[in-house]
Design a protein around this motif. Structure first.
Motif, PDB file in Angstrom:
ATOM      1  N   THR A 134      -4.725  20.489  -8.300  1.00 24.44           N
ATOM      2  CA  THR A 134      -6.076  20.234  -8.938  1.00 24.44           C
ATOM      3  C   THR A 134      -7.211  20.374  -7.841  1.00 24.44           C
ATOM      4  OG1 THR A 134      -5.896  17.975  -8.502  1.00 24.44           O
ATOM      5  CG2 THR A 134      -5.033  18.684 -10.395  1.00 24.44           C
ATOM      6  N   THR A 135      -8.396  20.651  -8.372  1.00 23.45           N
ATOM      7  CA  THR A 135      -9.466  20.651  -7.333  1.00 23.45           C
ATOM      8  C   THR A 135      -9.537  19.516  -6.486  1.00 23.45           C
ATOM      9  OG1 THR A 135     -11.069  19.968  -9.037  1.00 23.45           O
ATOM     10  CG2 THR A 135     -10.849  22.441  -8.920  1.00 23.45           C
ATOM     11  N   GLU A 136      -9.344  18.233  -7.101  1.00 18.51           N
ATOM     12  CA  GLU A 136      -9.316  17.031  -6.369  1.00 18.51           C
ATOM     13  C   GLU A 136      -8.429  17.055  -5.259  1.00 18.51           C
ATOM     14  OE1 GLU A 136      -9.811  12.178  -7.116  1.00 18.51           O
ATOM     15  OE2 GLU A 136      -9.212  13.637  -8.739  1.00 18.51           O
ATOM     16  N   LYS A 137      -7.149  17.689  -5.575  1.00 15.13           N
ATOM     17  CA  LYS A 137      -6.175  17.651  -4.445  1.00 15.13           C
ATOM     18  C   LYS A 137      -6.607  18.671  -3.477  1.00 15.13           C
ATOM     19  CE  LYS A 137      -2.925  15.547  -4.355  1.00 15.13           C
ATOM     20  NZ  LYS A 137      -2.669  14.341  -3.739  1.00 15.13           N
ATOM     21  N   ILE A 138      -7.170  20.053  -3.945  1.00 10.24           N
ATOM     22  CA  ILE A 138      -7.513  20.956  -2.811  1.00 10.24           C
ATOM     23  C   ILE A 138      -8.499  20.546  -1.934  1.00 10.24           C
ATOM     24  CG2 ILE A 138      -8.944  22.924  -2.652  1.00 10.24           C
ATOM     25  CD1 ILE A 138      -7.124  23.829  -5.206  1.00 10.24           C
ATOM     26  N   PHE A 139      -9.427  19.618  -2.526  1.00 12.11           N
ATOM     27  CA  PHE A 139     -10.391  18.884  -1.583  1.00 12.11           C
ATOM     28  C   PHE A 139      -9.927  17.999  -0.671  1.00 12.11           C
ATOM     29  CE2 PHE A 139     -13.501  20.731  -4.730  1.00 12.11           C
ATOM     30  CZ  PHE A 139     -14.414  21.754  -3.879  1.00 12.11           C
ATOM     31  N   GLU A 140      -8.999  17.259  -1.151  1.00 16.66           N
ATOM     32  CA  GLU A 140      -8.335  16.170  -0.328  1.00 16.66           C
ATOM     33  C   GLU A 140      -7.462  16.753   0.847  1.00 16.66           C
ATOM     34  OE1 GLU A 140      -4.842  12.724  -0.752  1.00 16.66           O
ATOM     35  OE2 GLU A 140      -5.391  14.006  -2.465  1.00 16.66           O
ATOM     36  N   ILE A 141      -6.951  17.972   0.593  1.00 16.82           N
ATOM     37  CA  ILE A 141      -6.016  18.752   1.624  1.00 16.82           C
ATOM     38  C   ILE A 141      -7.296  19.057   2.726  1.00 16.82           C
ATOM     39  CG2 ILE A 141      -5.040  20.754   2.281  1.00 16.82           C
ATOM     40  CD1 ILE A 141      -3.619  20.536  -0.496  1.00 16.82           C
ATOM     41  N   GLN A 142      -8.426  19.778   2.511  1.00 16.13           N
ATOM     42  CA  GLN A 142      -9.445  20.001   3.221  1.00 16.13           C
ATOM     43  C   GLN A 142      -9.826  18.747   4.127  1.00 16.13           C
ATOM     44  OE1 GLN A 142      -8.423  22.854   3.785  1.00 16.13           O
ATOM     45  NE2 GLN A 142     -10.172  24.152   3.408  1.00 16.13           N
ATOM     46  N   HIS A 143     -10.074  17.664   3.364  1.00 22.01           N
ATOM     47  CA  HIS A 143     -10.383  16.536   4.276  1.00 22.01           C
ATOM     48  C   HIS A 143      -9.423  16.100   5.192  1.00 22.01           C
ATOM     49  CE1 HIS A 143     -11.523  12.314   4.602  1.00 22.01           C
ATOM     50  NE2 HIS A 143     -10.385  11.802   4.457  1.00 22.01           N
ATOM     51  N   LEU A 144      -8.211  15.964   4.852  1.00 18.84           N
ATOM     52  CA  LEU A 144      -7.087  15.674   5.678  1.00 18.84           C
ATOM     53  C   LEU A 144      -7.096  16.614   6.907  1.00 18.84           C
ATOM     54  CD1 LEU A 144      -4.280  14.684   2.939  1.00 18.84           C
ATOM     55  CD2 LEU A 144      -5.544  13.099   4.548  1.00 18.84           C
ATOM     56  N   ARG A 145      -7.370  17.809   6.542  1.00 16.73           N
ATOM     57  CA  ARG A 145      -7.165  18.789   7.951  1.00 16.73           C
ATOM     58  C   ARG A 145      -8.238  18.449   8.843  1.00 16.73           C
ATOM     59  NH1 ARG A 145      -7.308  24.648   5.928  1.00 16.73           N
ATOM     60  NH2 ARG A 145      -6.719  25.051   8.124  1.00 16.73           N
ATOM     61  N   ARG A 146      -9.478  18.017   8.082  1.00 20.87           N
ATOM     62  CA  ARG A 146     -10.826  18.009   8.890  1.00 20.87           C
ATOM     63  C   ARG A 146     -10.532  16.551   9.779  1.00 20.87           C
ATOM     64  NH1 ARG A 146     -17.149  18.042   7.953  1.00 20.87           N
ATOM     65  NH2 ARG A 146     -17.512  16.568   9.557  1.00 20.87           N
ATOM     66  N   GLU A 147      -9.723  15.410   9.490  1.00 20.29           N
ATOM     67  CA  GLU A 147      -9.406  14.445   9.842  1.00 20.29           C
ATOM     68  C   GLU A 147      -8.673  14.597  10.823  1.00 20.29           C
ATOM     69  OE1 GLU A 147     -10.281  10.848   8.961  1.00 20.29           O
ATOM     70  OE2 GLU A 147     -12.106  12.145   8.470  1.00 20.29           O
ATOM     71  N   ARG A 148      -7.816  15.401  10.942  1.00 22.74           N
ATOM     72  CA  ARG A 148      -6.567  15.852  11.961  1.00 22.74           C
ATOM     73  C   ARG A 148      -7.304  16.814  12.995  1.00 22.74           C
ATOM     74  NH1 ARG A 148      -1.420  14.598  10.326  1.00 22.74           N
ATOM     75  NH2 ARG A 148      -1.411  12.916   8.678  1.00 22.74           N
ATOM     76  N   GLY A 149      -8.507  17.249  12.891  1.00 19.65           N
ATOM     77  CA  GLY A 149      -9.105  18.088  13.786  1.00 19.65           C
ATOM     78  C   GLY A 149      -8.580  19.684  13.508  1.00 19.65           C
ATOM     79  N   GLN A 150      -8.191  19.888  12.380  1.00 19.27           N
ATOM     80  CA  GLN A 150      -7.991  21.405  11.979  1.00 19.27           C
ATOM     81  C   GLN A 150      -9.206  22.124  11.533  1.00 19.27           C
ATOM     82  OE1 GLN A 150      -4.376  21.496   9.350  1.00 19.27           O
ATOM     83  NE2 GLN A 150      -3.183  20.197  10.920  1.00 19.27           N
ATOM     84  N   LEU A 151     -10.005  21.307  10.975  1.00 22.36           N
ATOM     85  CA  LEU A 151     -11.277  21.818  10.638  1.00 22.36           C
ATOM     86  C   LEU A 151     -12.444  21.276  11.188  1.00 22.36           C
ATOM     87  CD1 LEU A 151     -10.564  22.265   6.450  1.00 22.36           C
ATOM     88  CD2 LEU A 151     -10.614  24.230   8.241  1.00 22.36           C
TER      89      LEU A 151
END
Length: 369
Positions: free
Chosen positions: A54-71
Motif C-alpha cells: 500500500t502507499t502507507e507501507k511504501i512511505f513507512e519503508i522510506q521512514h525506516l530507511r531514513r531512521e537507519r541513515g540510508q536516506l
C-alpha cells in the motif's frame, strides 16, 4: 490502508511497482522485510498469492530507511510555493505530486492548502464543503471533513479564528509517514483582511513558520518538516503574497498560451522588486504544463520561455495526455497512477519532481553557509 486508499479505491502495488517508486531492487526490498521486521499484505492475483504494498507501507519503508541513515533530510528546511497568476495550469496537481515525490525521496513534507477553494484538500481525498454529519448521512467517513485551516494556527496574527492545535487540523492521507496536509475551506478567505490590517502584513506567514520551526508555539510545531509547500490561489491575495514572501522557491506551472506567459513575466518583475526591497529573492522554477509534443507553436513558446528565463525552466515538460485526464477522473495522483503506456505523464511528473528536489537540496545547502 491509508485514508486516501479507503476513499478513492487506490489499489496496492506489486513488488516491482513498489521498487520503482522507492528506487530500490526487488532483492533489497525483500531483505528489508527481515531487517526492519515489517509485514506486507498478500493478495491473490490469478492463482498466486503476491505481495501487495500500500502507499502507507511504501512511505513507512522510506521512514525506516531514513531512521537507519540510508536516506538523508535537508541541512536547512525549505519553504516553497506553487503559484502563477493564472488558473488552469495544473498548479494543484504539481503541488500534490511534488509533495509525494519529495516524501518518496525521504524528506518530511507538509503541504499547506492556501486556497479558499480547497483544491489540494479535495485532490488528497478530503471534503472541504461538507460537515461530518453530512458525510455520515451519505455513507462516507466523518474523518474526510475539514476541521480548521492555516488561519486557525495563525490566530495571534488574525484574531478572527478559534485557535486549534496542529494535531486537530492536520490530515494524513497516506498515513503517518506520508506527506501531511493542512487543509483549507472557504472561511480561510477571511484571513486576508486580518492579514492586511497587520503591520508588515506580507511577512506574517514567514514569521510564523520561522518561529514554529524553532518550537516557539506550543500549539503548532513544524520543526519535523524538511519542506513546507504552499498551494496557492492564482489571485494576488494577501494569502498568496504571504506565501510567496515566506518561500525559498516558487514553482510556477505555466501553460503555453500568452496569458500564462504574461503572468510568469509579471511574477518575475514582482520578484525583482521584492529583491530590491528586501535583499532576498526566492528561486523561480517554471514547469511547462499541458504540453503537446510535435506541435511547432508549442516548441516556439517553449523556446521563448527558456530564452527569457534561462536556468529557471525544468528540462522535462508535463504533457496533456490520456494518463493525466484519467488520473484526475480516478482521483489518483500521477505519482501513483499505473499507466500501461511506456512513455507517459507519470514518468514526466517524476522527472520534473526529481529536478525540483535537486534544486531544493542546493538551496538548503546554500542556506547553511
Amino acid at each position: 490502508m491509508s485514508e486516501i486508499e479507503a476513499n478513492t479505491g487506490l489499489v496496492g502495488f506489486s513488488v516491482k511497482q513498489a521498487c520503482d517508486l522507492l528506487g530500490i531492487t526487488e532483492n533489497y526490498i525483500r531483505r528489508m522485510e527481515d531487517e526492519f521486521g515489517f509485514t506486507v499484505d498478500r493478495a491473490l492475483r490469478g492463482t498466486v498469492m503476491n505481495r501487495v504494498y500500500t502507499t502507507e507501507k511504501i512511505f513507512e519503508i522510506q521512514h525506516l530507511r531514513r531512521e537507519r541513515g540510508q536516506l538523508a533530510g535537508l541541512r536547512k528546511p525549505i519553504t516553497l510555493s506553487v503559484y502563477v497568476k493564472k488558473g488552469g495550469s495544473a498548479k494543484t496537481s504539481v503541488a500534490c505530486n511534488l509533495a509525494v515525490h519529495l516524501q518518496l525521496r525521504g524528506l518530511r513534507v507538509c503541504i499547506i492548502d492556501n486556497d479558499p477553494q480547497g483544491d489540494a484538500t479535495s485532490m488528497l481525498g478530503y471534503d472541504p464543503d461538507r460537515t461530518p454529519e453530512e458525510l455520515i448521512e451519505e455513507g462516507f467517513s466523518p474523518d474526510l471533513a475539514v476541521k480548521g485551516h492555516f488561519g486557525n494556527l495563525l490566530v495571534p496574527s488574525s484574531g478572527r479564528f478559534q485557535q486549534l492545535n496542529l494535531e486537530e487540523i492536520i490530515k494524513k492521507p497516506y498515513g503517518e509517514y506520508g506527506p501531511h496536509l493542512i487543509p483549507a475551506e472557504e472561511s480561510i478567505e477571511d484571513l486576508g483582511p486580518a492579514l492586511s490590517a497587520q503591520m508588515h502584513s506580507d511577512l506574517r506567514y514567514g514569521l510564523f513558520i520561522e518561529k514554529s520551526r524553532k518550537g516557539l508555539y506550543q500549539h503548532c510545531d513544524l520543526s519535523k518538516y524538511d519542506v513546507i509547500i504552499f498551494d496557492n490561489n492564482p489571485a494576488g491575495t494577501p494569502l498568496s503574497r504571504n506565501a510567496l514572501v515566506a518561500s525559498d522557491m516558487l514553482v510556477c506551472p505555466i501553460r503555453f498560451d500568452k496569458f500564462s506567459f504574461r503572468a510568469l513575466t509579471r511574477l518575475s518583475e514582482w520578484l525583482q522588486e521584492f529583491e530590491d526591497t528586501t535583499g532576498r529573492c526566492p528561486e523561480l522554477v517554471a514547469v511547462p504544463t499541458m504540453y503537446v509534443r510535435n506541435r511547432p507553436v508549442m516548441q516556439r513558446k517553449l523556446a521563448q520561455v527558456q530564452e527569457k528565463f534561462p536556468d529557471n525552466v525544468v528540462a522535462e515538460q508535463l504533457h496533456h495526455s490520456a494518463d493525466y485526464l484519467k488520473s484526475l477522473d480516478d482521483n489518483v495522483l500521477l505519482a501513483f497512477y499505473q499507466s500501461k503506456t511506456p512513455a507517459n505523464s507519470t514518468q514526466a511528473m517524476r522527472e520534473v519532481c526529481l529536478e525540483i528536489y535537486e534544486r531544493i537540496v542546493r538551496i538548503s545547502e546554500a542556506k547553511e553557509k
